[in-house]
Write a protein that holds these residues in place. Sequence first.
Motif, PDB file in Angstrom:
ATOM      1  N   ARG A 182      52.287  23.174  38.965  1.00 16.33           N
ATOM      2  CA  ARG A 182      53.266  24.156  39.444  1.00 16.33           C
ATOM      3  C   ARG A 182      53.684  25.128  38.338  1.00 16.33           C
ATOM      4  N   TYR A 183      54.342  24.587  37.309  1.00 15.12           N
ATOM      5  CA  TYR A 183      54.897  25.472  36.283  1.00 15.12           C
ATOM      6  C   TYR A 183      53.799  26.227  35.534  1.00 15.12           C
ATOM      7  N   VAL A 184      52.776  25.514  35.092  1.00 17.97           N
ATOM      8  CA  VAL A 184      51.707  26.162  34.320  1.00 17.97           C
ATOM      9  C   VAL A 184      50.993  27.215  35.159  1.00 17.97           C
ATOM     10  N   ASN A 185      50.716  26.893  36.421  1.00 12.98           N
ATOM     11  CA  ASN A 185      50.038  27.861  37.292  1.00 12.98           C
ATOM     12  C   ASN A 185      50.902  29.087  37.564  1.00 12.98           C
ATOM     13  N   VAL A 186      52.206  28.891  37.728  1.00 12.63           N
ATOM     14  CA  VAL A 186      53.099  30.024  37.950  1.00 12.63           C
ATOM     15  C   VAL A 186      53.119  30.935  36.728  1.00 12.63           C
ATOM     16  N   VAL A 187      53.175  30.336  35.540  1.00 12.09           N
ATOM     17  CA  VAL A 187      53.202  31.140  34.313  1.00 12.09           C
ATOM     18  C   VAL A 187      51.882  31.883  34.127  1.00 12.09           C
ATOM     19  N   LYS A 188      50.759  31.215  34.407  1.00 11.52           N
ATOM     20  CA  LYS A 188      49.456  31.878  34.271  1.00 11.52           C
ATOM     21  C   LYS A 188      49.308  33.039  35.253  1.00 11.52           C
ATOM     22  N   ALA A 189      49.724  32.818  36.498  1.00 11.13           N
ATOM     23  CA  ALA A 189      49.647  33.888  37.490  1.00 11.13           C
ATOM     24  C   ALA A 189      50.542  35.060  37.107  1.00 11.13           C
ATOM     25  N   MET A 190      51.725  34.776  36.593  1.00 10.29           N
ATOM     26  CA  MET A 190      52.635  35.830  36.171  1.00 10.29           C
ATOM     27  C   MET A 190      52.062  36.595  34.977  1.00 10.29           C
ATOM     28  N   LYS A 191      51.434  35.869  34.064  1.00 12.00           N
ATOM     29  CA  LYS A 191      50.828  36.520  32.899  1.00 12.00           C
ATOM     30  C   LYS A 191      49.693  37.449  33.320  1.00 12.00           C
ATOM     31  N   TYR A 192      48.883  37.012  34.283  1.00  8.49           N
ATOM     32  CA  TYR A 192      47.774  37.833  34.769  1.00  8.49           C
ATOM     33  C   TYR A 192      48.291  39.113  35.427  1.00  8.49           C
ATOM     34  N   ARG A 193      49.330  38.980  36.251  1.00  8.89           N
ATOM     35  CA  ARG A 193      49.900  40.156  36.911  1.00  8.89           C
ATOM     36  C   ARG A 193      50.526  41.106  35.901  1.00  8.89           C
ATOM     37  N   CYS A 194      51.153  40.553  34.865  1.00 10.07           N
ATOM     38  CA  CYS A 194      51.757  41.400  33.839  1.00 10.07           C
ATOM     39  C   CYS A 194      50.697  42.199  33.091  1.00 10.07           C
ATOM     40  N   ARG A 195      49.544  41.580  32.837  1.00 10.90           N
ATOM     41  CA  ARG A 195      48.467  42.304  32.159  1.00 10.90           C
ATOM     42  C   ARG A 195      47.942  43.446  33.017  1.00 10.90           C
ATOM     43  N   LEU A 196      47.720  43.187  34.316  1.00 12.34           N
ATOM     44  CA  LEU A 196      47.240  44.239  35.199  1.00 12.34           C
ATOM     45  C   LEU A 196      48.246  45.382  35.300  1.00 12.34           C
ATOM     46  N   LEU A 197      49.514  45.038  35.475  1.00 13.52           N
ATOM     47  CA  LEU A 197      50.534  46.075  35.579  1.00 13.52           C
ATOM     48  C   LEU A 197      50.672  46.855  34.277  1.00 13.52           C
ATOM     49  N   SER A 198      50.477  46.190  33.145  1.00 12.88           N
ATOM     50  CA  SER A 198      50.543  46.894  31.860  1.00 12.88           C
ATOM     51  C   SER A 198      49.459  47.961  31.780  1.00 12.88           C
ATOM     52  N   ILE A 199      48.249  47.620  32.250  1.00 12.49           N
ATOM     53  CA  ILE A 199      47.147  48.592  32.234  1.00 12.49           C
ATOM     54  C   ILE A 199      47.466  49.765  33.152  1.00 12.49           C
ATOM     55  N   TYR A 200      47.835  49.475  34.399  1.00 11.01           N
ATOM     56  CA  TYR A 200      48.132  50.535  35.358  1.00 11.01           C
ATOM     57  C   TYR A 200      49.288  51.413  34.885  1.00 11.01           C
ATOM     58  N   PHE A 201      50.351  50.771  34.411  1.00  9.14           N
ATOM     59  CA  PHE A 201      51.550  51.508  34.024  1.00  9.14           C
ATOM     60  C   PHE A 201      51.295  52.391  32.806  1.00  9.14           C
ATOM     61  N   ASN A 202      50.653  51.842  31.777  1.00 18.24           N
ATOM     62  CA  ASN A 202      50.428  52.605  30.550  1.00 18.24           C
ATOM     63  C   ASN A 202      49.410  53.725  30.751  1.00 18.24           C
ATOM     64  N   VAL A 203      48.352  53.448  31.543  1.00 19.03           N
ATOM     65  CA  VAL A 203      47.361  54.496  31.804  1.00 19.03           C
ATOM     66  C   VAL A 203      47.987  55.638  32.599  1.00 19.03           C
ATOM     67  N   SER A 204      48.717  55.306  33.652  1.00 11.59           N
ATOM     68  CA  SER A 204      49.346  56.358  34.470  1.00 11.59           C
ATOM     69  C   SER A 204      50.391  57.125  33.673  1.00 11.59           C
ATOM     70  N   ARG A 205      51.155  56.433  32.856  1.00 12.00           N
ATOM     71  CA  ARG A 205      52.161  57.133  32.047  1.00 12.00           C
ATOM     72  C   ARG A 205      51.494  58.049  31.015  1.00 12.00           C
ATOM     73  N   PHE A 206      50.359  57.597  30.457  1.00 10.40           N
ATOM     74  CA  PHE A 206      49.624  58.436  29.505  1.00 10.40           C
ATOM     75  C   PHE A 206      49.089  59.697  30.183  1.00 10.40           C
TER      76      PHE A 206
END
Length: 213
Positions: free
Chosen positions: A19-43
């Motif tokens: 539960r906990y480890v999977n939730v953290v891993k899924a959240m980390k994956y989503r944060c990485r994707l959003l970081s790419i989308y957000f930083n590229v679009s802002r650039f």
Amino acid sequence: MALQNVNLTPLQQSILEQRYVNVVKAMKYRCRLLSIYFNVSRFIVTVGSLIVPALLSIQYTGTSTESQGGQTISYQIYWATWVISLLVTTSNGVVSMFKIDKKYYYLHTTYEHLRSEGWQYLELSGKYSGFYTPTEKPTHENQFIFFCHAVEKIKMKQVEEEYYKLTDSHVPATTPPVNKEPINANDTLVAIKEKNLDSLIPPTPLKPILDTL
């Protein structure tokens, strides 16, 4: 991994990993994707907004007797300006439509909150240092249920913020009866603990409970 060295029962260890480890891993994956989308679009929006006025200012600098080569450069500048303007508008529209900026900040905050909660549990610090069990020595086993409860509340708050907030708006409100009985000290302590359950900085033995009111 630090979680594997925690002294827990096999069931608790399994819950922690699945539960906990999977939730953290899924959240980390989503944060990485959003970081790419957000930083590229802002650039694109930031740099494109600076380039477009510059290209427009030099687009029609030639005269009526300019050569064929000069006209070709003018057309190239025109289409370059059009493409960059389209990218800027599209990127800004996508960010606004999908609320990428809001999700970027919120999911990163939730991810760090989950990590902090896990480290507090592993270190037996903060609210896991005996706040819920003042008569017992804090261990990972007797603090496990409180840790699971905190993780689930963080997860459900994230789900409600992103999708749908579950409320009792359809239930008619009723006025609670006035309690004229004297306040019990034990009831007051329970209310204080419930109030501090969701506190970002929970009380510790070095920080009295009443200081957080």
